[in-house]
Every structure is written in C-alpha cells, then in structure tokens.
Design an enzyme around this catalytic site. Structure first.
Site, PDB file in Angstrom:
ATOM      1  N   HIS A 143     -15.817 -20.375   2.076  1.00 15.39           N
ATOM      2  CA  HIS A 143     -16.901 -19.911   2.949  1.00 15.39           C
ATOM      3  C   HIS A 143     -17.721 -18.812   2.259  1.00 15.39           C
ATOM      4  CE1 HIS A 143     -14.525 -22.298   5.713  1.00 15.39           C
ATOM      5  NE2 HIS A 143     -13.476 -21.544   5.422  1.00 15.39           N
ATOM      6  N   GLU A 179      -3.812 -21.889   2.792  1.00 13.71           N
ATOM      7  CA  GLU A 179      -4.126 -21.178   4.037  1.00 13.71           C
ATOM      8  C   GLU A 179      -3.115 -20.029   4.095  1.00 13.71           C
ATOM      9  OE1 GLU A 179      -6.676 -21.933   5.833  1.00 13.71           O
ATOM     10  OE2 GLU A 179      -6.953 -24.100   6.020  1.00 13.71           O
ATOM     11  N   HIS A 208      -8.060 -19.664   1.373  1.00 15.77           N
ATOM     12  CA  HIS A 208      -8.502 -19.681   2.770  1.00 15.77           C
ATOM     13  C   HIS A 208      -7.465 -18.981   3.643  1.00 15.77           C
ATOM     14  CE1 HIS A 208     -11.844 -22.754   2.695  1.00 15.77           C
ATOM     15  NE2 HIS A 208     -11.310 -22.932   1.492  1.00 15.77           N
ATOM     16  N   GLU A 246     -12.634 -14.578   7.927  1.00 17.91           N
ATOM     17  CA  GLU A 246     -11.911 -15.286   6.869  1.00 17.91           C
ATOM     18  C   GLU A 246     -12.656 -15.160   5.543  1.00 17.91           C
ATOM     19  OE1 GLU A 246     -11.748 -19.523   7.264  1.00 17.91           O
ATOM     20  OE2 GLU A 246     -10.776 -19.706   5.301  1.00 17.91           O
TER      21      GLU A 246
END
Ligand code: ZN
Length: 249
Positions: free
Chosen positions: A39, A208, A131, A76
C-alpha cells in the site's frame, strides 16, 4: 518497561527468549534483496487510481487498496513502511543491496503488478512483501502467504516455499507474535489471487505480520520495538535462506 532485577533463578526459556542479533560480518555482500512495503500512505486520496484494473497473472484486479488500520487509526501502510525501513538498514549492515518498491509513505501506489515488476527487474535473489492484516477482531497472529504455480512464477515455487518456512520459523522465534489463529495452517497459506506472488520471478512470500483488528496484536504492531523485532526476524530469515541452513530438510 524492563522487569525488576531478580536474584532468583532464571525462568524457563520461551520462544521470545531467543538471542536475536544480526549475523556477524557481511554475509549478504554482493546480494540484492527486494522489499515491497504494501500500500502507500496517500492511497486513500485517489480511489480512481486504486480502481484501475491490472492483470495479476491470472485475472484482472484493482491496482492497489488503502490497506487496513487499527481501531485507533494507525495505518497498515505506515507499519509496512516502518518495518521495511528497519529491514533495509539491517540488510545493508549485512552487506546487501536493497531495492524497495516505494521510498516513502507519503505517495500513491505503485500498482501491485508494477511492484512485482520492479522486484523482478532488480536482480534480487529473494524478496518479501510486508503487510499486516485486517482480520476478525478475535483472531490473532501472523501468516505467510506463498505463491501457487501459474506460469510466470513456476520456477520459484519450491524456493519460495523454503523461504516461507524460514520466515515463519524466524518470525515465531524472534518477535513474540503467535501463528495466525484464522489464516492458513501452521502459519502458511497458499494464495493464487495476489499479483505480487502470481507475477514473481524471484523467490518471494508475503507476510501478514499480525492482525491490526485485534487489540492485542494492534498494541504490538504499533510499537517501535515490535517493528524493529519484525525487521530483525525478516533479516535473519533472508540470511538463512541465502546462505542455506544446515538443518534445512
Ligand atoms: Zn496489506
């Protein structure tokens, strides 16, 4: 806060008691490592950019998303970028050259297919997508997402699985974050719907690092100490993978 000094005998070791330091010397000299911090900090300002359709190796998907955040609004994108910065420093200390898909947390993009292309073209020997998840609030822990063969990534499926095991083991031993209670099996999930894994031609997994929607995980994810510990765990895993572990089956 540090625990009060004690004169009693030491408690039994736990997973988080592992002495975690970077390997000595410059074991990664001459190596290139790719890092994709997922992102970007301003993605939320441009929905039309995010909604562009890109080919992910199997089908079309959105260029990128905003990513998730904690209930208190810690994003995030910021977590991913901070860990990437700490990891870059660790890898450079070990002698590696690092290629990142974005150099700050104040921009938009790039699209997920471009992120894969940047790392494919970098000469990287291994790469990591960083992430944190937006899972069910009762769910805890970290998960490693690994590629499924689809053509472009066929040559790196086996090596990515080996690297994924290295990352899983290192992250569990060093960071104190548990294996995911809701994503994958024993911390590993195979995913065929992610451009970064579908399009990769270098060994790569996506981590993650925890669940931003879980209060316990969120308290860890937002702390500098955990972000630095996460980077160290990833650096150790990358080093193990590139050097070849003697104990690897
Ligand atoms: Zn993400």
């Amino acid at each position: 806060m540090l625990p009060a000094p004690s004169t009693t005998t030491a408690t039994a070791p736990t997973a988080t008691s592992t002495v975690a330091t970077l390997p000595p010397g410059q074991p990664l000299s001459g190596k290139v490592v790719g890092i994709d911090p997922g992102h970007n900090g301003q993605n939320y300002t441009d929905p039309s950019f995010l909604n562009r359709q890109v080919f992910n190796g199997r089908t079309m998907e959105n260029c990128d998303t905003t990513g998730t955040q904690t209930d208190s609004g810690y994003t995030e994108a910021e977590f991913n970028f901070n860990v990437a910065q700490y990891l870059t420093a660790d890898l450079q200390t070990e002698g590696a050259r690092v290629v990142l898909t974005r150099s700050n947390n104040s921009g938009i993009g790039p699209c997920v297919n471009q992120r894969a292309q940047i790392l494919n073209a970098s000469g990287a020997a291994v790469a990591i997508d960083i992430h944190a998840d937006g899972g069910p609030p009762t769910g805890r822990g970290f998960a490693i997402l690994e590629p499924v063969a689809d053509g472009p990534n066929n040559a790196v499926i086996a090596t990515s699985e080996t690297f994924g095991s290295d990352v899983r083991d290192s992250f569990l031993a060093i960071t104190g974050m548990p294996l995911s209670t809701y994503d994958g099996t024993n911390g590993i999930n195979f995913r065929s719907d992610l451009a970064g894994l579908n399009l990769t031609t270098v060994p790569k997994v996506l981590i993650e690092c925890g669940n931003m929607q879980n209060a316990t995980d969120a308290a860890m994810l937002t702390s500098t100490a955990f972000q630095q510990s996460s980077a160290l765990a990833l650096a150790v895993a990358i080093t193990n993978f590139l050097r070849g572990r003697a104990d690897r089956p």
